[in-house]
Enzyme design. Structure first.
Site, short mmCIF file in Angstrom:
data_model
loop_
_atom_site.label_atom_id
_atom_site.label_comp_id
_atom_site.label_asym_id
_atom_site.label_seq_id
_atom_site.Cartn_x
_atom_site.Cartn_y
_atom_site.Cartn_z
N HIS A 1 -1.84 -16.89 4.51
CA HIS A 1 -0.89 -16.31 3.56
C HIS A 1 0.40 -17.14 3.62
CE1 HIS A 1 1.37 -12.39 2.26
NE2 HIS A 1 1.10 -13.17 1.24
N ASP B 1 1.85 -18.76 -2.30
CA ASP B 1 1.31 -17.56 -1.63
C ASP B 1 0.18 -17.83 -0.65
OD1 ASP B 1 1.46 -14.74 -1.34
OD2 ASP B 1 -0.33 -14.50 -2.56
N ARG C 1 5.46 -7.63 -11.95
CA ARG C 1 5.06 -9.02 -11.68
C ARG C 1 5.09 -9.89 -12.91
NH1 ARG C 1 3.73 -10.19 -6.14
NH2 ARG C 1 3.86 -8.13 -5.20
N TYR D 1 -5.07 -3.21 -11.07
CA TYR D 1 -3.82 -3.92 -10.79
C TYR D 1 -3.93 -5.01 -9.74
CZ TYR D 1 1.12 -4.74 -10.33
OH TYR D 1 2.35 -5.35 -10.33
N GLY D 2 -3.26 -6.11 -9.97
CA GLY D 2 -2.95 -7.13 -8.97
C GLY D 2 -4.05 -7.44 -7.99
N GLY D 3 -3.68 -7.40 -6.72
CA GLY D 3 -4.60 -7.79 -5.65
C GLY D 3 -5.86 -6.92 -5.60
N ARG E 1 -1.19 -2.93 -4.51
CA ARG E 1 -2.34 -3.01 -3.59
C ARG E 1 -2.42 -1.72 -2.80
NH1 ARG E 1 -1.68 -5.48 0.60
NH2 ARG E 1 0.36 -6.38 0.39
N TYR F 1 18.92 -19.36 0.35
CA TYR F 1 18.60 -20.06 -0.90
C TYR F 1 18.73 -21.58 -0.71
CZ TYR F 1 18.72 -15.33 -2.66
OH TYR F 1 18.50 -13.99 -2.84
N GLY F 2 19.54 -22.26 -1.57
CA GLY F 2 19.62 -23.73 -1.54
C GLY F 2 20.03 -24.27 -0.18
N SER G 1 5.74 -10.01 2.86
CA SER G 1 6.23 -9.71 1.51
C SER G 1 7.74 -9.46 1.55
CB SER G 1 5.54 -8.46 0.97
OG SER G 1 4.16 -8.60 1.10
N ALA G 2 8.40 -9.81 0.45
CA ALA G 2 9.84 -9.54 0.28
C ALA G 2 10.72 -10.36 1.21
CB ALA G 2 10.14 -8.05 0.44
N CYS G 3 10.23 -11.52 1.68
CA CYS G 3 11.06 -12.41 2.49
C CYS G 3 11.32 -13.73 1.78
CB CYS G 3 10.40 -12.67 3.84
SG CYS G 3 10.36 -11.22 4.89
N LYS H 1 -6.19 -12.02 -2.97
CA LYS H 1 -6.16 -11.54 -1.59
C LYS H 1 -7.58 -11.32 -1.05
CE LYS H 1 -1.68 -11.37 -1.75
NZ LYS H 1 -0.85 -12.34 -1.03
N ASN I 1 10.74 -17.99 -3.54
CA ASN I 1 12.04 -18.68 -3.62
C ASN I 1 12.04 -19.96 -2.78
OD1 ASN I 1 12.90 -16.60 -5.19
ND2 ASN I 1 14.17 -15.63 -3.62
N ARG J 1 12.25 -11.07 8.27
CA ARG J 1 13.57 -10.53 7.97
C ARG J 1 14.06 -9.84 9.24
NH1 ARG J 1 16.09 -8.76 2.98
NH2 ARG J 1 14.51 -9.83 1.75
O1 O2Y Z 1 0.49 -5.33 -5.54
C1 O2Y Z 1 -0.22 -6.33 -5.65
O2 O2Y Z 1 -1.41 -6.25 -5.90
C2 O2Y Z 1 0.35 -7.61 -5.50
S1 O2Y Z 1 0.43 -8.12 -3.86
C3 O2Y Z 1 0.91 -9.77 -3.87
C4 O2Y Z 1 0.92 -10.46 -5.05
C5 O2Y Z 1 1.27 -11.78 -5.05
C6 O2Y Z 1 1.57 -12.38 -3.87
N1 O2Y Z 1 1.55 -11.71 -2.72
C7 O2Y Z 1 1.25 -10.42 -2.69
C8 O2Y Z 1 1.29 -9.76 -1.34
O3 O2Y Z 1 1.18 -8.56 -1.20
O4 O2Y Z 1 1.42 -10.50 -0.36
MN MN Z 2 1.37 -12.62 -0.81
#
Ligand code: O2Y
Ligand code: MN
Length: 646
Positions: A289, A336, A430, A260-262, A111, A553-554, A311-313, A269, A317, A461
């Site tokens: 979100h 998401d 992805r 790509y993606g979003g 994105r 995790y669990g 993202s990345a938290c 998004k 999972n 985080r």
């Molecule tokens: O890079 C992208 O376009 C993907 S971004 C994304 C994809 C799936 C779920 N969440 C996200 C995000 O950036 O929050």
């Molecule tokens: Mn997302």
């Protein structure tokens, strides 16, 4: 239908062909022309007059060679996959069933926030006014004139020699009162195949449109670089001129230059969050979100929870949690996005507007997310992961699933070994996979009424100072917690290492309108029904040696158990300065693999919280100023006073 359509996995890659000659090859048309342009697939009489008008306008602007009206069928999907195979956009992954690997132009991998704009008459409808001299970080505004110019500087003739696909899609189960429909017009077969996974797509949507002729218009082109050079024929794009535009007053999304993606799957998004949040404000609901999960305790009592993490938290999972607590069961509704609305009984109900998961591949493994691993090896499009000589995929985290003797080709197509000193998969690579094939998908995940929400979690985080879990004292305190969300991120590009960044409601890149007004809207939800309890979680606190104090995790099921008890108003908490935390005996730490210290999880360092409140105030004042409701400043002042008493 030609045999090639039926037996796509056996199709040898064709020698390079031009897009034009390929376009001529796929003329399976039922109808002849629209706006003087050949219809290669689909039936124009299925389109309502307003959809037809949108298609005609887009043809006039983009001048495609032909038009394909998507029906969402299997046959169509095989055609689309074949086109991508011929063009070299995807390669087959014969180790799995109906799985494909797409590799993008390396300049088109994520994105692009800096090129994402919201168009309104006045700038303050889109973004709060930052303090003088401060750069605003809560979105980008574009004027209506510049919006038009951006389109007219890029789109005329951009689909010459290409097929224009008309993709009808529904965000949310078809016909649900909470769902909304979109029409995406695109020149990317990758977008067509991905939208078919990520949204309900095709003829049933057009049928629904004939009952409710209301839809969001979404125009997308991968673009044509000004110099005319398509360096990556297999992944055309125009990174220099990429732009992602939203016009909430016209329910219009326009995206150019990225496949790509979003940036290109415009239901996600762009629609479900940016345009969605503006519709939600107008109509009195929330577009967030957030993941949605159902959790059942050993007595069979089930509740649904939503959670917003940057993202990345670990949103995916948590949405697919495998509880370590005996007798607990988690089921997934979405990973998401959540659309939440009060029903006539005043119960907040949520749907997942999506139909698939577009999850980050690296880090997903049998150890971290066995449920995702059980979901993704059929009917999936992988993007920018590495592939193996036995026809499978590979990414960082999959080391233990790698059969011996296989060779790996990295996401750039180069031979790769662990000694290569670079990543095999792109960090933002992805999997795009149907939600319905998740083994723990919730029975009610497509319930048109949505699922009732008992709790909302915010999280981030936070290596220092922030306890494992605390509960807001009230709705407005909870809204303050969402507004004050911060999380550690890696400022890789600037090489500054890790920094704590503000990401209010995990929505910073996705607000469709002024964040101050968004907070006011959240506060107003308390007048509409019974609001859920709000909590803040932090799985990422570290001790003085830099080691995580919570296994995550669990074991996060232990935290969810306490949340369930609080939702039943059990008196299992103590009041502290920042909210309510579990009483010492109330958090179930029995039979944990690692010794876990309550004090380390829940201590509240006074100096840290004094600094935290000061930094939150500085952020609010410099970024949001008087747009932030006074109630939120009051919550901050009260927190500061309580922290002073620690
Ligand atoms: O890079 C992208 O376009 C993907 S971004 C994304 C994809 C799936 C779920 N969440 C996200 C995000 O950036 O929050
Ligand atoms: Mn997302």
């Amino acid at each position: 239908m030609p045999e090639i359509v039926e037996k796509i996995n056996d199709v040898p890659l064709a020698s390079p062909i031009t897009r034009k000659s390929r376009a001529q090859q796929t003329n399976y048309g039922l109808y002849s022309h629209i706006c003087g342009t050949n219809i290669s697939y689909g039936n124009v009489s299925c389109l309502t007059s307003s959809v037809k008008a949108f298609v005609e306008e887009s043809i006039a602007l983009c001048q495609p060679d032909q038009v394909h009206i998507c029906d969402g069928s299997d046959v169509e999907n095989k055609m689309i996959l074949r086109i991508m195979l011929e063009e070299g956009t995807i390669i087959p992954l014969p180790k799995y069933e109906n799985c494909w690997l797409a590799r993008t132009n390396p300049a088109d991998v994520a994105r692009v926030e800096s090129r994402t704009f919201i168009c309104t008459e006045n700038i303050d409808e889109t973004i709060p006014t930052p303090k003088e001299g401060v750069r605003g970080t809560l979105g980008n505004w574009i004027s209506p004139d510049d919006f038009q110019q951006s389109i007219h500087g890029r789109f005329p003739g951009c689909m010459k020699g290409r097929t224009m696909y008309v993709v009808p899609f529904s965000m949310g189960p078809l016909g649900s009162p909470l769902s909304k429909i979109g029409i995406e017009i695109t020149d990317s077969p990758y977008v067509v195949a991905s939208m078919r996974i990520m949204a309900r797509m095709g003829t049933p949507v057009l049928d629904q449109l004939r009952k409710q002729d209301e839809f969001i218009r979404a125009l997308h082109s991968v673009g044509t670089p000004l110099n005319g050079i398509l360096e990556y024929f297999s992944w055309p794009c125009d990174p220099e001129r990429t732009i992602i535009l939203h016009n909430p007053s016209e329910n219009l999304i326009v995206s150019y230059g990225s496949g790509y993606g979003g940036n290109s799957l415009l239901g996600k998004k762009c629609f479900a969050l940016r345009i969605g949040s503006t519709i939600a404000k107008r109509e009195g609901w929330l577009a967030e979100h957030m993941l949605i999960l159902g959790i059942t305790n050993p007595d069979g009592e089930k509740k649904y929870i939503t959670a917003a993490f940057p993202s990345a938290c670990g949103k995916t999972n948590l949405a697919m949690l495998n509880p370590s607590l005996p007798g607990y069961k988690v089921e997934c509704v979405g990973d998401d996005i959540a659309w939440m609305k009060f029903d006539t009984e005043g119960v907040l109900r949520a749907i997942n507007p999506e139909n698939g998961f577009f999850g980050v591949a690296p880090g997903t493994s049998l150890e971290t997310n066995p449920i995702a691993m059980a979901t993704i090896f059929k009917n999936t499009i992988f993007t920018n992961v590495a592939y193996t000589s036995d026809g499978g995929v590979y990414w960082e985290g999959m080391e233990s699933s790698l059969a011996s003797g296989v060779q790996i080709t990295d996401w750039l197509g180069k031979p790769w070994t662990k000694e290569s000193g670079r990543l095999a998969a792109h960090p933002n690579s992805r999997f795009c996979t149907p939600a319905g094939q998740c083994p723990i998908i919730d029975l009610h995940w497509e319930d048109p009424q949505g699922v009732p929400i008992s709790a909302i979690l915010f999280g981030g985080r936070r290596p220092v100072g922030v306890p494992l879990i605390y509960e807001a004292r009230s709705w407005s305190h909870g809204v303050f917690i969402g507004a004050a969300m911060r999380s550690e991120s890696t400022a890789a590009a600037e090489h500054k290492g890790k920094a704590i960044m503000n990401d209010p409601f995990a929505m910073r890149p996705f607000f469709g309108y002024n964040f101050g007004h968004y907070v006011k809207h959240w506060l107003s939800m308390a007048n509409r029904g019974k609001v859920p309890k709000i909590f803040h979680v932090n799985w990422f606190r570290k001790d003085s040696n830099g080691k995580f104090v919570w296994p995550g995790y669990g074991d996060n099921s232990r935290v969810l158990e306490w949340i369930l008890r609080r939702c039943n108003e059990e008196h299992c908490y103590i009041d502290v300065a920042i909210g309510k935390i579990p009483a010492k005996s109330a958090l179930n730490l029995n039979n944990m693999k690692e010794v876990t210290d309550y004090e380390e999880l829940f201590s509240l360092p006074k100096e840290f919280w004094l600094q935290e409140t000061a930094e939150i105030r500085a952020y609010f004042e410099s970024q949001v100023g008087s747009d932030l409701p006074q109630e939120i400043y009051n919550e901050l002042s009260q927190l500061r006073e309580r922290v002073a008493q620690i």
